[in-house]
Structures are given as C-alpha cells and as structure tokens.
Design an enzyme around this catalytic site. Structure first.
Site, PDB file in Angstrom:
ATOM      1  N   ASP A 131      -1.536   6.681   2.864  1.00  0.00           N
ATOM      2  CA  ASP A 131      -1.315   5.909   1.628  1.00  0.00           C
ATOM      3  C   ASP A 131      -1.883   4.500   1.814  1.00  0.00           C
ATOM      4  OD1 ASP A 131       0.066   8.071   0.528  1.00  0.00           O
ATOM      5  OD2 ASP A 131       1.921   7.461   1.514  1.00  0.00           O
ATOM      6  N   GLU A 206      -6.702  18.323   2.564  1.00  0.00           N
ATOM      7  CA  GLU A 206      -6.618  18.571   1.114  1.00  0.00           C
ATOM      8  C   GLU A 206      -7.195  17.381   0.330  1.00  0.00           C
ATOM      9  OE1 GLU A 206      -4.070  19.358   3.102  1.00  0.00           O
ATOM     10  OE2 GLU A 206      -3.449  21.400   2.607  1.00  0.00           O
TER      11      GLU A 206
HETATM   12  C1  LIG Z   1      -2.010  10.721   0.789  1.00  0.00           C
HETATM   13  S1  LIG Z   1      -1.178  11.949   1.679  1.00  0.00           S
HETATM   14  C2  LIG Z   1      -2.421  12.627   2.770  1.00  0.00           C
HETATM   15  C3  LIG Z   1      -2.073  14.021   3.227  1.00  0.00           C
HETATM   16  C4  LIG Z   1      -3.062  14.692   4.184  1.00  0.00           C
HETATM   17  N1  LIG Z   1      -3.176  13.966   5.440  1.00  0.00           N
HETATM   18  C5  LIG Z   1      -4.424  14.858   3.560  1.00  0.00           C
HETATM   19  O1  LIG Z   1      -5.361  14.170   3.978  1.00  0.00           O
HETATM   20  O2  LIG Z   1      -4.574  15.693   2.678  1.00  0.00           O
HETATM   21  C6  LIG Z   1      -0.194  10.954   2.772  1.00  0.00           C
HETATM   22  C7  LIG Z   1       0.967  11.717   3.397  1.00  0.00           C
HETATM   23  O3  LIG Z   1       1.636  10.880   4.303  1.00  0.00           O
HETATM   24  C8  LIG Z   1       3.023  11.093   4.203  1.00  0.00           C
HETATM   25  N2  LIG Z   1       3.700   9.863   4.654  1.00  0.00           N
HETATM   26  C9  LIG Z   1       3.486   8.623   4.177  1.00  0.00           C
HETATM   27  N3  LIG Z   1       4.282   7.740   4.819  1.00  0.00           N
HETATM   28  C10 LIG Z   1       5.008   8.455   5.713  1.00  0.00           C
HETATM   29  C11 LIG Z   1       6.014   8.117   6.668  1.00  0.00           C
HETATM   30  N4  LIG Z   1       6.438   6.862   6.814  1.00  0.00           N
HETATM   31  N5  LIG Z   1       6.541   9.106   7.408  1.00  0.00           N
HETATM   32  C12 LIG Z   1       6.135  10.395   7.253  1.00  0.00           C
HETATM   33  N6  LIG Z   1       5.194  10.768   6.369  1.00  0.00           N
HETATM   34  C13 LIG Z   1       4.640   9.828   5.609  1.00  0.00           C
HETATM   35  C14 LIG Z   1       3.251  11.401   2.739  1.00  0.00           C
HETATM   36  O4  LIG Z   1       4.445  12.128   2.536  1.00  0.00           O
HETATM   37  C15 LIG Z   1       2.000  12.207   2.395  1.00  0.00           C
HETATM   38  O5  LIG Z   1       2.220  13.579   2.574  1.00  0.00           O
END
Ligand SMILES: C[S@@+](CC[C@H](N)C(=O)[O-])C[C@H]1O[C@@H](n2cnc3c(N)ncnc32)[C@H](O)[C@@H]1O
Length: 243
Positions: A131, A206
C-alpha cells in the site's frame, strides 16, 4: 447461495492447521522445525490473494515460503489458490486441511514482524505492491519506511535481501530514498520491468497482472542486506562485464 460471515471464514482458516499459522509468535526462532528442514525461508509481506507465493513455492521446492497478511479472507483465498497451484486432490485433504511442504500462510500484522521471526531467521523479504499510503502524514505506515526496514534487517540472515515491486512511482521514490538514507546497497533497479514484455520465468502477483495489463510501468529493485550477500555482490561487480 449461503454467504459465509467473518466467523465462518475464521473457522475455515483455523481448520487449515497444516498450511495456516495463526499463532506466529509461538514459532519465533522455530520456523525451520515447522518446515522440517533448514532450507532458506523467503516471506512475502502483504501477500494479498497469494498467487505469487503459491507459484514461487511450486517453482522453487528447496526454498520455504511464508505468505503474510492480516486479513482472514485473504488467507482463505490464498489457501484456495495454493490448492489449485499445487494440484492438491480432495483425497489428500484431512481434518486439518492439506500440506504443502514448503509453504505456510501466516495471519499477522507486519508492524510486529520482529515478534514472529528471530534475528536472521529469514533469507528474503518480498514487498510486492505494498500500500503506497500517499499522504505524508501516513509515511510511517509505508512498508519501506526506515522503521520497517530496520526490522527486516534484524530478521534477515547473512544472505538477506529485500525485493520490491510496485506500480507506485511515489512509493518507489520514497523507498529508494529510505534505503539510501540507511546506507543500503541497491541493485537491478528498473523503472519499467516489463518494457520488453513479460518474461515467461517471471512470477507475477495479482496486482502486477492488473497494473501491467493497464499499461502501467512496474518498478522493481533489490536491496542487499546481509554481509555475505553484499560480499557476493561486490565480488560480482569487480569482475569484468561480459560482452
Ligand atoms: C495492495 S495489496 C498487494 C497484494 C499482493 N502482494 C499483490 O501484489 O497482488 C497489499 C496487501 O498488504 C496487506 N497488508 C498491508 N499492510 C499490512 C500489515 N500491516 N500487515 C499485514 N498485511 C498487510 C493488505 O492486506 C493487502 O493484502
């Protein structure tokens, strides 16, 4: 159609004892025991629906992979994808789910990552499409903020590296500055990873599939953290470049 509520999803992932780790802190310093071998451990922090980590675990059976996310629903989706990617048959499933020897999913908040892994327990951290938290006041939440990178440095071993991919130019700029400010060595920096098309060996996430499909540039870099990784990198640089 019966929709499963939050409780149903939690029950689903809690049942998957072979694959899903709900109590990560209990395994701190003991992940090798859980995998049953001393192979290197690579973790994707924020794995989302888990395509990348599932495909990597299939492609590299001698590396142990851990996909980390903080949402039950994503852990459940990732376990469904892993089942398909590894062609697990229903008869291989037991009361406690199915086992993939080199893959675990971990329900955990990355903010406390040092509570789940001992010093030097990981060899690689993947940060894929984290993010971007574009507002300045949220900079500390970015997974490449020095506060997080210090934690990764602690849990990575002598061969340790961080591999970052993102579509976000602002997050990429922030990350490079963050690594540089910490005196870390970067390599293989790319502002448009798929400029020549997607290489057949490249494992996509994804988000990467979605953004690359929209024609957006994917940025990537590797950060060399561990002493041995750094020595190997410097040795490589000292050799004359191949024609
Ligand atoms: C934008 S998505 C990217 C998902 C995947 N890596 C992709 O490239 O398709 C970011 C992911 O990070 C997870 N995430 C963000 N902050 C997090 C945290 N502090 N602890 C665990 N997961 C986290 C979110 O739940 C989300 O699934």
């Amino acid at each position: 159609m019966r929709l499963r509520g939050r409780k149903g999803i939690r029950e689903d992932i809690e049942r998957q004892k072979e694959l899903v780790v709900m109590n990560a802190k209990d395994h701190k310093g003991k992940w090798a025991e859980l995998f049953g071998n001393n192979n290197p451990i690579h973790a994707e922090l924020g794995m989302g629906k888990g395509r990348f980590i599932s495909e990597m675990s299939k492609k590299y059976p001698h590396i142990n992979f851990i996909g980390v996310d903080m949402y039950d629903e994503l852990i459940r989706k990732a376990s469904e994808k892993a089942k398909v990617a590894h062609e697990i048959q229903s008869e291989e499933e037991t009361e406690s789910g199915f086992n993939i020897p080199n893959l675990k999913f971990m329900l955990f908040n990355i903010e406390h990552i040092e509570e789940a892994f001992a010093d030097g327990e990981l060899e690689r951290v993947y940060l894929n499409f984290s993010d971007p938290w574009p507002k300045k006041k949220h900079a500390r939440r970015r997974l490449t903020h020095p506060g997080f990178v210090e934690k990764y440095k602690q849990i990575l071993n002598a061969n340790g590296e961080i591999h970052l991919k993102t579509d976000s130019q602002s997050l990429f700029e922030f990350s490079l500055n963050s690594f540089a400010d910490m005196g870390l060595r970067m390599r293989n920096i790319s502002l448009n990873l798929h400029v020549d098309g997607i290489h057949p060996d490249h494992v996509m996430t994804e988000y990467e599939t979605k953004f690359a499909g929209q024609g957006m540039n994917i940025h990537r870099c590797e950060v060399v953290i561990g002493q041995d990784a750094l020595a190997a990198h410097l040795d490589q640089l000292s050799k004359p470049a191949a024609e």
